[in-house]
Design a protein around this motif. Structure first.
Motif, PDB file in Angstrom:
ATOM      1  N   MET A   1      23.346 -43.234 139.049  1.00 38.27           N
ATOM      2  CA  MET A   1      23.864 -43.742 137.788  1.00 38.27           C
ATOM      3  C   MET A   1      24.065 -45.255 137.806  1.00 38.27           C
ATOM      4  O   MET A   1      24.729 -45.797 138.683  1.00 38.27           O
ATOM      5  CB  MET A   1      25.205 -43.071 137.472  1.00 38.27           C
ATOM      6  N   ALA A   2      23.485 -45.922 136.792  1.00 37.12           N
ATOM      7  CA  ALA A   2      23.781 -47.339 136.569  1.00 37.12           C
ATOM      8  C   ALA A   2      25.024 -47.491 135.700  1.00 37.12           C
ATOM      9  O   ALA A   2      25.662 -48.544 135.713  1.00 37.12           O
ATOM     10  CB  ALA A   2      22.592 -48.025 135.898  1.00 37.12           C
ATOM     11  N   GLY A   3      25.363 -46.445 134.961  1.00 38.34           N
ATOM     12  CA  GLY A   3      26.554 -46.481 134.129  1.00 38.34           C
ATOM     13  C   GLY A   3      26.492 -45.479 133.001  1.00 38.34           C
ATOM     14  O   GLY A   3      25.452 -44.873 132.738  1.00 38.34           O
ATOM     15  N   TYR A   4      27.635 -45.302 132.350  1.00 39.43           N
ATOM     16  CA  TYR A   4      27.718 -44.373 131.224  1.00 39.43           C
ATOM     17  C   TYR A   4      28.539 -45.006 130.108  1.00 39.43           C
ATOM     18  O   TYR A   4      29.389 -45.860 130.333  1.00 39.43           O
ATOM     19  CB  TYR A   4      28.371 -43.046 131.657  1.00 39.43           C
ATOM     20  N   THR A   5      28.258 -44.576 128.892  1.00 33.78           N
ATOM     21  CA  THR A   5      29.080 -44.963 127.745  1.00 33.78           C
ATOM     22  C   THR A   5      29.768 -43.719 127.197  1.00 33.78           C
ATOM     23  O   THR A   5      29.289 -42.601 127.347  1.00 33.78           O
ATOM     24  CB  THR A   5      28.255 -45.624 126.631  1.00 33.78           C
ATOM     25  N   THR A   6      30.911 -43.939 126.567  1.00 32.76           N
ATOM     26  CA  THR A   6      31.639 -42.872 125.890  1.00 32.76           C
ATOM     27  C   THR A   6      32.088 -43.408 124.543  1.00 32.76           C
ATOM     28  O   THR A   6      31.749 -44.530 124.159  1.00 32.76           O
ATOM     29  CB  THR A   6      32.871 -42.431 126.696  1.00 32.76           C
ATOM     30  N   TYR A   7      32.846 -42.609 123.825  1.00 33.85           N
ATOM     31  CA  TYR A   7      33.448 -43.062 122.580  1.00 33.85           C
ATOM     32  C   TYR A   7      34.945 -43.194 122.768  1.00 33.85           C
ATOM     33  O   TYR A   7      35.535 -42.568 123.659  1.00 33.85           O
ATOM     34  CB  TYR A   7      33.145 -42.082 121.441  1.00 33.85           C
ATOM     35  N   ALA A   8      35.580 -43.971 121.905  1.00 33.30           N
ATOM     36  CA  ALA A   8      37.027 -44.119 121.974  1.00 33.30           C
ATOM     37  C   ALA A   8      37.675 -42.744 121.871  1.00 33.30           C
ATOM     38  O   ALA A   8      37.296 -41.925 121.038  1.00 33.30           O
ATOM     39  CB  ALA A   8      37.503 -45.017 120.844  1.00 33.30           C
ATOM     40  N   GLY A   9      38.659 -42.497 122.725  1.00 33.35           N
ATOM     41  CA  GLY A   9      39.357 -41.224 122.702  1.00 33.35           C
ATOM     42  C   GLY A   9      38.872 -40.227 123.718  1.00 33.35           C
ATOM     43  O   GLY A   9      39.486 -39.178 123.907  1.00 33.35           O
ATOM     44  N   LYS A  10      37.777 -40.543 124.416  1.00 32.67           N
ATOM     45  CA  LYS A  10      37.255 -39.584 125.392  1.00 32.67           C
ATOM     46  C   LYS A  10      37.959 -39.671 126.747  1.00 32.67           C
ATOM     47  O   LYS A  10      37.585 -38.982 127.682  1.00 32.67           O
ATOM     48  CB  LYS A  10      35.746 -39.802 125.583  1.00 32.67           C
ATOM     49  N   GLU A  11      38.995 -40.517 126.819  1.00 28.76           N
ATOM     50  CA  GLU A  11      39.730 -40.612 128.082  1.00 28.76           C
ATOM     51  C   GLU A  11      40.283 -39.253 128.507  1.00 28.76           C
ATOM     52  O   GLU A  11      40.324 -38.920 129.687  1.00 28.76           O
ATOM     53  CB  GLU A  11      40.885 -41.619 127.951  1.00 28.76           C
TER      54      GLU A  11
END
Length: 334
Positions: free
Chosen positions: A73-83
Motif C-alpha cells: 500500500m502507498a496509501g488510502y483515502t477515506t471520507y470524514a466520519g470513517k474514524e
C-alpha cells in the motif's frame, strides 16, 4: 434491554467476530509477470505485481488488508466520519501502519502517491464529476481496478452485476491472482462460505422472515440498499427480507412513502459519524419523528440494529455482519 444497549452490544459483537483478520502464509514475492482477470465484465491485464497501491474507502482497503497486502500500500483515502470504521476494524493495526492520504480521493492526492494500482469503485471514488475515472488512472500509467459491487450495468449508471457475496468473492479472487496470493484468497472465501452457511442454518421459513429496511441516510429522501448492495445478502442470508430487494441497483434513493408502505419490522442503520445528523441516535430520532415511519412495526417496537459502514459495503466484514444480523433477528423473535 434498551435500544441503545442492543445497538452497542451487537456492534461490539461484529468487531470481535471479524472474519479473516489474520492471514497465514508467506509474504508475496516481489516478482510476478503479467496477469489477466475479468473486472466489471471486461478483461483487465496487469503488467506486473503492483507495489504502490492506492485504495479509496474502508471496505476496499480492508480487502487488501484481509489478504495480507498492507506492505503493497502507498496509501488510502477515506471520507470524514470513517474514524469509527477504523477504530472498530479487525485490521486496525494495518490502518495505523499504512499512510492515510486524507478524506479526498482527488487527482492531486492520487498523483502525489505515485501509484501503480488504484482500487476504487463507481461512487466509491470513481466519478466523472471529479475527473477521477479508470481512464484517467490509466493515463497516469497505473492500473485501475473497480469494486465489483459498484460495477455499472451495461448502458446504465445503475450499479451491480452479480449477487453481493459473489462480488466480494470475485474481488478477493482477482486481487489474490494479481498479487500472487491466490491461496490466501481461496482460504478466505472458504472460511466466509462456512460462516454464511452457519448463520443461514437458523433462518426461518420464507413466510416467517422479517421485513428489514436498510437506512443509510436521508437528504431528504432515504438512501437504501437495493438488490446488488451488500446488505441485500447480509439480510437475506441472516433470515430476513430486504424490503427494497426489488430495486435493480446497489445503493439508491427511494421515498419515505415507499418505505412506510412496506412496513419494515426491523431497521438496519448504517453507523458512520459524518456530522451530527448522521449519528445512530439522530437517525433513530428522525425515524420516530417521521409521520409515516413512526407508524411502522419496527419503529413502534424499537427494533433498530446499527452496524459500522465498513460492515455494510462490500468488504471482508460482510460474513461477520450476516452472523450479527442473524443473532439479532433471532433475539427479537424472527
Amino acid at each position: 434491554m434498551t435500544t441503545r444497549s442492543v445497538i452497542m452490544g451487537l456492534s461490539a459483537l461484529l468487531v470481535l467476530s471479524g472474519c479473516g483478520a489474520q492471514v497465514e502464509g508467506a509474504a508475496p514475492s516481489t516478482g510476478g509477470g503479467e496477469v489477466s482477470v475479468e473486472n466489471c465484465g471486461a478483461p483487465l491485464t496487469v503488467p506486473g505485481r503492483p507495489d504502490r497501491v492506492v485504495t479509496n474507502d474502508t471496505g476496499i482497503t480492508e480487502i487488501m488488508f484481509a489478504l495480507g497486502l498492507s506492505d503493497r500500500m502507498a496509501g488510502y483515502t477515506t471520507y470524514a466520519g470513517k474514524e469509527r470504521d477504523i477504530e472498530s476494524s479487525p485490521w486496525r493495526a494495518d490502518f495505523e501502519r499504512t499512510t492515510s492520504l486524507g478524506d479526498g480521493f482527488t487527482r492531486e492526492v492520487i498523483q502525489s502517491a505515485d501509484p501503480d494500482f488504484v482500487f476504487a469503485g463507481w461512487n466509491y471514488g470513481f466519478k466523472e464529476s471529479t475527473g477521477v475515472t479508470p481512464e484517467w488512472i490509466r493515463g497516469l500509467g497505473a492500473t485501475p481496478y473497480q469494486l465489483t459491487e459498484a460495477c455499472r450495468q451495461p448502458g446504465s449508471a445503475e450499479r451491480g452485476i452479480m449477487p453481493p457475496l459473489d462480488a466480494l468473492y470475485a474481488d478477493l479472487t482477482n486481487i489474490g491472482d494479481i498479487f500472487g496470493v491466490r491461496d490466501r484468497a481461496d482460504a478466505l472465501v472458504t472460511d466466509y462460505r462456512v460462516t454464511v452457511t452457519k448463520a443461514n442454518a437458523t433462518a426461518p421459513a420464507a413466510n416467517r422472515r422479517s421485513r428489514v429496511f436498510l437506512f443509510d441516510s436521508a437528504d431528504p429522501n432515504p438512501f437504501t440498499a437495493g438488490r446488488y448492495a451488500a446488505p441485500e445478502q447480509i439480510i437475506s442470508e441472516a433470515g430476513g427480507t430486504n424490503i427494497f430487494g426489488d430495486l435493480a441497483d446497489s445503493w439508491a434513493s427511494t421515498s419515505w412513502e415507499a418505505a412506510a408502505q412496506r412496513d419494515p419490522q426491523v431497521i438496519l442503520i448504517v453507523d458512520y459519524g459524518a456530522g451530527p445528523e448522521n449519528t445512530v441516535e439522530a437517525k433513530i430520532r428522525q425515524l420516530r419523528a417521521h409521520p409515516l415511519m413512526s407508524q411502522t412495526d419496527a419503529v413502534r417496537h424499537g427494533r433498530f440494529l446499527a452496524l459500522p459502514y465498513a460492515a455494510l459495503v462490500e468488504g471482508p466484514r460482510n460474513p461477520a455482519a450476516i452472523t450479527t444480523v442473524a443473532r439479532y433477528l433471532r433475539s427479537v423473535g424472527f
